[in-house]
Scaffold this active site. Structure first.
Site, PDB file in Angstrom:
ATOM      1  N   LYS A   1      -5.478  -9.517   7.949  1.00  0.00           N
ATOM      2  CA  LYS A   1      -4.384  -9.414   8.921  1.00  0.00           C
ATOM      3  C   LYS A   1      -3.869  -7.992   9.053  1.00  0.00           C
ATOM      4  O   LYS A   1      -3.285  -7.630  10.054  1.00  0.00           O
ATOM      5  CB  LYS A   1      -3.238 -10.377   8.600  1.00  0.00           C
ATOM      6  CG  LYS A   1      -2.833 -10.513   7.151  1.00  0.00           C
ATOM      7  CD  LYS A   1      -1.733 -11.556   7.013  1.00  0.00           C
ATOM      8  CE  LYS A   1      -1.784 -12.364   5.735  1.00  0.00           C
ATOM      9  NZ  LYS A   1      -1.805 -11.625   4.486  1.00  0.00           N
TER      10      LYS A   1
ATOM     11  N   LYS B   1      -6.019   0.049  -2.011  1.00  0.00           N
ATOM     12  CA  LYS B   1      -4.808   0.356  -1.223  1.00  0.00           C
ATOM     13  C   LYS B   1      -4.186   1.687  -1.619  1.00  0.00           C
ATOM     14  O   LYS B   1      -3.590   2.370  -0.784  1.00  0.00           O
ATOM     15  CB  LYS B   1      -3.758  -0.763  -1.377  1.00  0.00           C
ATOM     16  CG  LYS B   1      -4.227  -2.107  -0.879  1.00  0.00           C
ATOM     17  CD  LYS B   1      -3.567  -2.465   0.433  1.00  0.00           C
ATOM     18  CE  LYS B   1      -4.097  -3.771   0.891  1.00  0.00           C
ATOM     19  NZ  LYS B   1      -4.308  -4.080   2.195  1.00  0.00           N
TER      20      LYS B   1
ATOM     21  N   LYS C   1     -13.707  -7.876   4.742  1.00  0.00           N
ATOM     22  CA  LYS C   1     -13.083  -9.186   4.972  1.00  0.00           C
ATOM     23  C   LYS C   1     -12.225  -9.179   6.242  1.00  0.00           C
ATOM     24  O   LYS C   1     -11.709  -8.130   6.644  1.00  0.00           O
ATOM     25  CB  LYS C   1     -12.267  -9.622   3.757  1.00  0.00           C
ATOM     26  CG  LYS C   1     -10.918  -8.976   3.612  1.00  0.00           C
ATOM     27  CD  LYS C   1     -10.050  -9.742   2.613  1.00  0.00           C
ATOM     28  CE  LYS C   1      -8.681  -9.081   2.519  1.00  0.00           C
ATOM     29  NZ  LYS C   1      -7.685  -9.792   1.772  1.00  0.00           N
TER      30      LYS C   1
END
Ligand code: TYM
Length: 326
Positions: free
Chosen positions: A195, A111, A192
């Site tokens: 969301k 991130k 993966k």
């Protein structure tokens, strides 16, 4: 009775990956364990959020947890930010965690590469997560494989704190299911299903309609060899669909492989879509009945009172052990 606990951060709508990786395990375990499930809204703040959207999502998460089968009579459901002791405890644990440990977390590395202006909160994220787990002495933490490293760090932090300051925390263990632990993006099965991913056709949200689900599954990326076999390295797309169908139907992967041994990908995908449509349809019916009911507030008030009491006791103990008392 042993305690289990898990949380999901409201950075986007709950996905099929969250359901299979975390919620479903909790639903299956709530009869045997003292169960805690929360909305990790403070964790959502580690990356930029629209306040109005975040606010709306928090309540939707609670209704979705219950619609997925969490029983408020058996399980304590709460919102992380409503427990004021959690961030206070997080600061205390930040001072017993090294910068090196925090910056070695895979999620932080990924991130922080995506956004060079990442927040300090992104670095301290796993410490806050350790508090989520340790304040109530959770024994087991059901998570998808991507969160296992964070639970292991929580263990390390707890062990260090105990040896430095005396017995304070129970040592938790991650629980990762063998089937479907990492549901992949339907369009790009190397990553993966997430969301926050900008992949509208690769991610199934728990709110998707029958048509949307069917379209996404029929359009899932597969391969050209036309055999339905579980082989995550060479056939990631088909293996992902097998994982999804197996975890939602409760059937063994080999059983599904055999049923479709002589079928093409089209028939197999139709089957997977029908399994997902049926399961999500049941959940959505329950969700629609719940979302505007007063019951949600009552459940959250009870969750807040119970978890705040536990956290206060642990916070006072930590302060005492660390010497920060009058
Ligand atoms: P989050 O919100 O990213 O994901 C919530 C849970 O869903 C699992 N998961 C998946 N499992 C299988 N396949 C996928 N594609 C998939 N995507 C997500 C995650 O592993 C996770 O179990 N930091 C946590 C939230 C958290 C937490 C905690 C969890 C905060 N405090 C304390 C456990 C205990 C997170 O961001 O999860």
């Amino acid at each position: 009775m042993k305690r289990i606990l898990t949380g999901i951060k409201p950075t986007g709508e709950i996905t099929l990956g969250n359901y299979i990786g975390a919620i479903k395990q909790m639903v299956n375990m709530q009869d045997e364990y003292e169960t805690y499930l929360f909305v990790a809204d403070l964790h959502a703040l580690t990356v930029p959020q629209d306040p109005k959207e975040l606010h709306d999502r928090i309540k939707r998460f609670v209704a979705m947890y219950i619609a997925c089968g969490m029983d408020p009579n058996k399980c304590t459901i709460y919102i992380q930010s409503e427990n004021v002791y959690i961030p206070a405890m997080s600061y205390l644990l930040e001072c017993t965690t090294s910068y090196g440990e925090a910056s070695r977390m895979i999620q932080f590395k990924e991130k922080s590469k995506e956004n060079k202006n990442f927040s300090v909160g992104l670095l301290t994220y796993p410490v806050l997560m350790a508090v989520d787990i340790l304040y109530c002495d959770a024994d087991y933490v059901p998570v998808g494989i991507d969160q296992k490293q964070h639970v292991e760090l929580a263990r390390d932090i707890a062990i260090r704190f105990n040896s430095r300051y005396g017995d304070t925390f129970n040592i938790p263990e991650p629980l990762v299911t063998s089937v479907g632990t990492k549901i992949k993006d339907l369009k790009d099965p190397s990553k993966k299903m997430s969301k926050t991913e900008d992949s509208p056709t690769g991610v199934i949200s728990m709110y998707d309609t029958k048509e949307e689900i069917t379209k996404k599954i029929m359009g899932a990326t597969t391969d050209s060899d036309n055999t339905i076999k579980f082989d995550p390295d060479n056939k990631p797309g088909i293996s992902n669909l097998l994982n999804i169908a197996s975890s939602l139907s409760g059937r063994k992967i080999e059983e599904i492989e055999q049923e479709f041994a002589r079928s093409g990908y089209g028939d197999f995908k139709k089957y997977v879509a029908s399994v997902v449509v049926e399961k999500l349809g049941e959940i959505q019916d329950k969700y629609n009945k719940l979302i505007n009911s007063d019951e949600l507030n009552k459940i959250l008030d009870e969750g807040k009172t119970k978890t705040e009491k536990l956290a206060k006791e642990k916070y006072e103990l930590m302060k005492q052990r660390m010497g920060v008392i009058r």
